[in-house]
Design an enzyme around this catalytic site. Sequence first.
Site, mmCIF file in Angstrom:
data_model
loop_
_atom_site.group_PDB
_atom_site.id
_atom_site.type_symbol
_atom_site.label_atom_id
_atom_site.label_comp_id
_atom_site.label_asym_id
_atom_site.label_seq_id
_atom_site.Cartn_x
_atom_site.Cartn_y
_atom_site.Cartn_z
ATOM 1 N N ASP A 14 30.335 40.700 43.390
ATOM 2 C CA ASP A 14 31.715 40.331 43.625
ATOM 3 C C ASP A 14 31.763 38.911 44.197
ATOM 4 O O ASP A 14 30.770 38.422 44.762
ATOM 5 C CB ASP A 14 32.350 41.333 44.607
ATOM 6 C CG ASP A 14 33.848 41.134 44.739
ATOM 7 O OD1 ASP A 14 34.499 40.823 43.739
ATOM 8 O OD2 ASP A 14 34.356 41.280 45.858
ATOM 9 N N ASP A 16 34.841 37.280 46.102
ATOM 10 C CA ASP A 16 35.486 37.225 47.414
ATOM 11 C C ASP A 16 34.886 38.278 48.341
ATOM 12 O O ASP A 16 34.803 39.459 47.995
ATOM 13 C CB ASP A 16 36.996 37.455 47.273
ATOM 14 C CG ASP A 16 37.663 36.318 46.509
ATOM 15 O OD1 ASP A 16 37.504 35.156 46.911
ATOM 16 O OD2 ASP A 16 38.329 36.597 45.493
#
Length: 266
Positions: A14, A16
């Site tokens: 991922d 963020d």
Amino acid sequence: MAEQAPKRWNYLMDMDGVLVHEEHLIPGADTFLGELRANEVPFLVLTNNSIYTPRDLRARLLRTGLDVPETSIWTSALATARFLDSQRPGGSAFVIGEAGLTTALHEIGYVLTDRDPDYVVLGETRTYSFTAITRAIRLVEEGAKFIATNPDATGPSREGSLPATGSIAALIERATGREPYYVGKPNPLMMRSALRALGTHSANTLMIGDRMDTDVRAGLEAGLQTILVLSGISARDTAELFPYRPTKIAESIADLVGHSADPFAE
């Protein structure tokens, strides 16, 4: 008997909460990605955000000090386009969203229209239009299939939370009685489309994320090993509330520096 070669891990991660936080580099992220590149380890950076194209995201990451090629960025918009291309090649869609989504659909040959489209496709935008939402509702009522890039209810801003795709999808669903099909995390479909884009298999790929409810769940359901980092949304105590567990918990991606070949070694 010949010794079995050690497993070579590939990485989905991922963006963020794992690599960056509110436009700032998370310490260790640049070193870890540099280690992957130096060892020629395949990786993709994932995001549920459908606003930006990979080129836009590359530029944003460069400003934080992370050099990630466009080809190493996979968004929910790209996953949605890949899904629609597999379902109805050369179709048409009424789109609520930004360049990340419209560009992805144009690139698979979709026609964007508000006249009798095959799909209503809802993505994220900072300027949701009541007129566009109303048109989407009417098109869904008339038979267009309802697709949403991701179920995230809110998104971050410097002023606080903003309504995101999931919230607007709920509005359209309530008005029409038609539930959308969400392509992005936690749907494992996004993980599988990323694996195909990366050219790897779930057996030797792991997912690094900061959220139990999206990253870890999607990775688990796609058959991947998972690492939860505590530099974003989920904390160690909240992770215990879920009925499933990540393969490993790390304080941040910095803990994986020097261990990319075998992140589970003690």
